[in-house]
Scaffold this motif. Structure first.
Motif, PDB file in Angstrom:
ATOM      1  N   ILE A   1      31.579  27.498 -38.760  1.00  0.00           N
ATOM      2  CA  ILE A   1      32.566  28.575 -38.646  1.00  0.00           C
ATOM      3  C   ILE A   1      32.603  29.425 -39.919  1.00  0.00           C
ATOM      4  N   SER A   2      32.678  28.762 -41.074  1.00  0.00           N
ATOM      5  CA  SER A   2      32.772  29.503 -42.338  1.00  0.00           C
ATOM      6  C   SER A   2      31.407  29.907 -42.897  1.00  0.00           C
ATOM      7  N   GLY A   3      30.346  29.344 -42.351  1.00  0.00           N
ATOM      8  CA  GLY A   3      29.005  29.731 -42.762  1.00  0.00           C
ATOM      9  C   GLY A   3      28.591  29.211 -44.122  1.00  0.00           C
ATOM     10  N   LYS A   4      29.196  28.099 -44.585  1.00  0.00           N
ATOM     11  CA  LYS A   4      28.839  27.511 -45.869  1.00  0.00           C
ATOM     12  C   LYS A   4      27.659  26.573 -45.661  1.00  0.00           C
ATOM     13  N   LYS A   5      26.489  27.000 -46.074  1.00  0.00           N
ATOM     14  CA  LYS A   5      25.272  26.269 -45.756  1.00  0.00           C
ATOM     15  C   LYS A   5      24.728  25.415 -46.893  1.00  0.00           C
ATOM     16  N   THR A   6      25.256  25.607 -48.101  1.00  0.00           N
ATOM     17  CA  THR A   6      24.780  24.809 -49.242  1.00  0.00           C
ATOM     18  C   THR A   6      25.948  24.092 -49.905  1.00  0.00           C
ATOM     19  N   PHE A   7      25.649  22.996 -50.565  1.00  0.00           N
ATOM     20  CA  PHE A   7      26.697  22.129 -51.112  1.00  0.00           C
ATOM     21  C   PHE A   7      27.574  22.863 -52.114  1.00  0.00           C
TER      22      PHE A   7
ATOM     23  N   SER B   1      36.449  19.153 -43.089  1.00  0.00           N
ATOM     24  CA  SER B   1      35.558  19.226 -41.930  1.00  0.00           C
ATOM     25  C   SER B   1      34.301  19.987 -42.290  1.00  0.00           C
ATOM     26  N   ILE B   2      33.193  19.278 -42.390  1.00  0.00           N
ATOM     27  CA  ILE B   2      31.923  19.919 -42.663  1.00  0.00           C
ATOM     28  C   ILE B   2      31.484  20.754 -41.463  1.00  0.00           C
ATOM     29  N   VAL B   3      31.921  20.362 -40.263  1.00  0.00           N
ATOM     30  CA  VAL B   3      31.623  21.140 -39.054  1.00  0.00           C
ATOM     31  C   VAL B   3      32.225  22.532 -39.176  1.00  0.00           C
ATOM     32  N   TRP B   4      33.497  22.607 -39.584  1.00  0.00           N
ATOM     33  CA  TRP B   4      34.161  23.897 -39.751  1.00  0.00           C
ATOM     34  C   TRP B   4      33.489  24.700 -40.860  1.00  0.00           C
ATOM     35  N   LYS B   5      33.253  24.073 -42.009  1.00  0.00           N
ATOM     36  CA  LYS B   5      32.657  24.771 -43.144  1.00  0.00           C
ATOM     37  C   LYS B   5      31.284  25.345 -42.792  1.00  0.00           C
ATOM     38  N   TYR B   6      30.506  24.572 -42.066  1.00  0.00           N
ATOM     39  CA  TYR B   6      29.112  24.946 -41.798  1.00  0.00           C
ATOM     40  C   TYR B   6      29.004  25.946 -40.652  1.00  0.00           C
TER      41      TYR B   6
ATOM     42  N   PHE C   1      23.774  19.254 -42.523  1.00  0.00           N
ATOM     43  CA  PHE C   1      23.191  19.257 -41.182  1.00  0.00           C
ATOM     44  C   PHE C   1      21.683  19.480 -41.331  1.00  0.00           C
ATOM     45  N   ASN C   2      21.121  20.526 -40.718  1.00  0.00           N
ATOM     46  CA  ASN C   2      19.669  20.705 -40.810  1.00  0.00           C
ATOM     47  C   ASN C   2      19.259  21.762 -41.834  1.00  0.00           C
ATOM     48  N   THR C   3      20.191  22.206 -42.651  1.00  0.00           N
ATOM     49  CA  THR C   3      19.865  23.169 -43.705  1.00  0.00           C
ATOM     50  C   THR C   3      19.479  22.419 -44.971  1.00  0.00           C
ATOM     51  N   ILE C   4      18.236  22.614 -45.405  1.00  0.00           N
ATOM     52  CA  ILE C   4      17.688  21.910 -46.568  1.00  0.00           C
ATOM     53  C   ILE C   4      17.575  22.899 -47.724  1.00  0.00           C
ATOM     54  N   GLU C   5      18.067  22.522 -48.893  1.00  0.00           N
ATOM     55  CA  GLU C   5      17.986  23.391 -50.061  1.00  0.00           C
ATOM     56  C   GLU C   5      16.663  23.197 -50.817  1.00  0.00           C
ATOM     57  N   THR C   6      16.247  24.252 -51.480  1.00  0.00           N
ATOM     58  CA  THR C   6      15.134  24.168 -52.420  1.00  0.00           C
ATOM     59  C   THR C   6      15.621  23.507 -53.706  1.00  0.00           C
ATOM     60  N   ASN C   7      14.786  22.658 -54.281  1.00  0.00           N
ATOM     61  CA  ASN C   7      15.127  22.020 -55.549  1.00  0.00           C
ATOM     62  C   ASN C   7      14.928  23.016 -56.690  1.00  0.00           C
ATOM     63  N   LEU C   8      16.038  23.491 -57.237  1.00  0.00           N
ATOM     64  CA  LEU C   8      16.016  24.423 -58.366  1.00  0.00           C
ATOM     65  C   LEU C   8      16.670  23.780 -59.588  1.00  0.00           C
ATOM     66  N   ASP C   9      16.598  22.470 -59.640  1.00  0.00           N
ATOM     67  CA  ASP C   9      17.201  21.684 -60.729  1.00  0.00           C
ATOM     68  C   ASP C   9      18.719  21.762 -60.729  1.00  0.00           C
ATOM     69  N   GLN C  10      19.303  22.173 -59.586  1.00  0.00           N
ATOM     70  CA  GLN C  10      20.765  22.260 -59.513  1.00  0.00           C
ATOM     71  C   GLN C  10      21.434  20.891 -59.432  1.00  0.00           C
ATOM     72  N   PHE C  11      20.648  19.872 -59.108  1.00  0.00           N
ATOM     73  CA  PHE C  11      21.199  18.518 -59.033  1.00  0.00           C
ATOM     74  C   PHE C  11      20.397  17.571 -59.926  1.00  0.00           C
ATOM     75  N   ASN C  12      20.180  17.984 -61.155  1.00  0.00           N
ATOM     76  CA  ASN C  12      19.484  17.133 -62.130  1.00  0.00           C
ATOM     77  C   ASN C  12      20.464  16.277 -62.917  1.00  0.00           C
ATOM     78  N   ASP C  13      21.662  16.166 -62.426  1.00  0.00           N
ATOM     79  CA  ASP C  13      22.739  15.495 -63.144  1.00  0.00           C
ATOM     80  C   ASP C  13      22.851  14.027 -62.759  1.00  0.00           C
ATOM     81  N   VAL C  14      23.789  13.359 -63.376  1.00  0.00           N
ATOM     82  CA  VAL C  14      24.242  12.034 -62.945  1.00  0.00           C
ATOM     83  C   VAL C  14      25.656  12.222 -62.427  1.00  0.00           C
ATOM     84  N   SER C  15      25.893  11.847 -61.178  1.00  0.00           N
ATOM     85  CA  SER C  15      27.163  12.188 -60.554  1.00  0.00           C
ATOM     86  C   SER C  15      27.621  11.079 -59.618  1.00  0.00           C
ATOM     87  N   GLU C  16      28.929  10.908 -59.506  1.00  0.00           N
ATOM     88  CA  GLU C  16      29.465   9.944 -58.543  1.00  0.00           C
ATOM     89  C   GLU C  16      29.365  10.534 -57.141  1.00  0.00           C
ATOM     90  N   ILE C  17      28.935   9.717 -56.191  1.00  0.00           N
ATOM     91  CA  ILE C  17      28.785  10.132 -54.800  1.00  0.00           C
ATOM     92  C   ILE C  17      29.504   9.133 -53.900  1.00  0.00           C
TER      93      ILE C  17
END
Length: 332
Positions: free
Chosen positions: A323-329, A316-321, A149-165
């Protein structure tokens, strides 16, 4: 392997002046062609390119048909093995092409690739439109590694990988030309916004692989053409998400998920009212009525054999974000 870097432009001379230099400077490998596809601009974009970058190929579309139609028309005239569709408000970096070309050369099933997309205005942050590669939840809401949604993460090299999306951002979107034309390109009924998600979903249904390559980095301004607060953006995002669900969901899930999504959209509309943003509530209502008008056409575009459950990492990302308060991937 020939790569065509195709920049779609509409009255974007200021952006071209700012961002073309990095593309020219860092795209000097053999068999690279830079193309500006102009959507009938009325400013000095085309004369600017002709005067300052005579080696850049210019393709003139007859009218501004938006992102989808603009690229569909222009790419009929571009010969390459891989198209790089890149926004005019992106700064690329030294070596950005090398890891992506390597993936295409080594992995024949990989048909679409996205680099890491960071925020040009604050280069320590991921950028909203794509970040570290995209997914959608069970109800069609898009989210990214690095942006929910509108929560943006700081780049801390956590996604420097090659990954299927699941989906690659249209801000910087690499696709094999053969796959683009096999899928008949973007759906022009979308006009703009989320047409890349639909194209990626259709590619998935044809057993293509989509990859994020975090060893390649670009910087994106975002919202240069249509600002986040513009109700037209709200209209397009809500309507086009419903288009994608209708076209691509497995048959046994279609009605149930569409109904739940429409209810969730209604809740979003009420939320906008409480936030004193009634113009966005109205945009959602208009999006729904416009969707109903298009339903017969979207149903005709469905394929017979959609893959099952290949589109979400959470139900449901709506529920996770919310209701459950999960703001980062990584917490999903």
């Amino acid at each position: 392997m020939k790569i065509a870097i195709v920049i779609l432009n509409w009255n974007g001379k200021i952006l071209l002046e700012k961002f073309i230099p990095s593309i020219v400077t860092y795209s000097t490998l053999p068999n690279i062609e830079i193309v500006v596809a102009d959507n009938a601009s009325t400013d000095d974009s085309v004369p600017f390119i002709k005067q300052n970058y005579p080696k850049i190929t210019i393709i003139k579309n007859d009218k501004n048909g938006g992102y989808a139609k603009g690229y569909n028309e222009a790419l009929q005239h571009v010969v390459a093995d891989v198209y790089c569709l890149i926004n005019s408000d992106i700064e690329v970096t030294d070596g950005w092409l090398n890891p992506i070309i390597s993936i295409f050369e080594k992995e024949r099933k990989t048909s679409i690739v996205q680099p890491k997309i960071l925020d040009y205005k604050n280069k320590s942050l991921f950028e909203y439109a794509g970040a570290g590669g995209g997914f959608i939840d069970k109800y069609g809401y898009p989210y990214c590694r690095g942006r929910i949604f509108n929560t943006i993460e700081t780049n801390l090299d956590q996604f420097n990988d090659v990954s299927e999306i699941f989906w690659a951002s249209g801000a910087c979107f690499f696709i094999r030309s053969s796959v683009f034309h096999e899928l008949n390109g973007f759906d022009e009924d979308y006009f703009a916004h989320q047409e890349e998600i639909d194209l990626c979903w259709r590619a998935k249904n044809n057993n293509n692989t989509i990859k994020y390559v975090g060893t390649s980095t670009v910087y994106h301004i975002g919202g240069a053409t249509l600002k986040e607060k513009n109700p037209k953006k709200t209209f397009l995002n809500f309507r086009n998400s419903l288009f994608s669900l209708t076209k691509n969901l497995p048959k046994h899930k279609l009605l149930t998920i569409l109904f739940i999504r429409l209810v969730l959209d209604g809740i979003a509309g009420v939320k906008f009212l409480f936030e004193l943003k009634p113009i966005h509530t109205l945009a959602i209502i208009k999006a729904h009525f416009n969707f109903y008008f298009y339903v017969p056409k979207m149903l005709k575009k469905r394929k017979v054999n959609q893959q099952k459950n290949n589109y979400f990492t959470v139900k449901s990302i709506v529920w996770k974000y919310f209701i459950s308060g999960k703001k980062t991937f990584n917490k999903l």
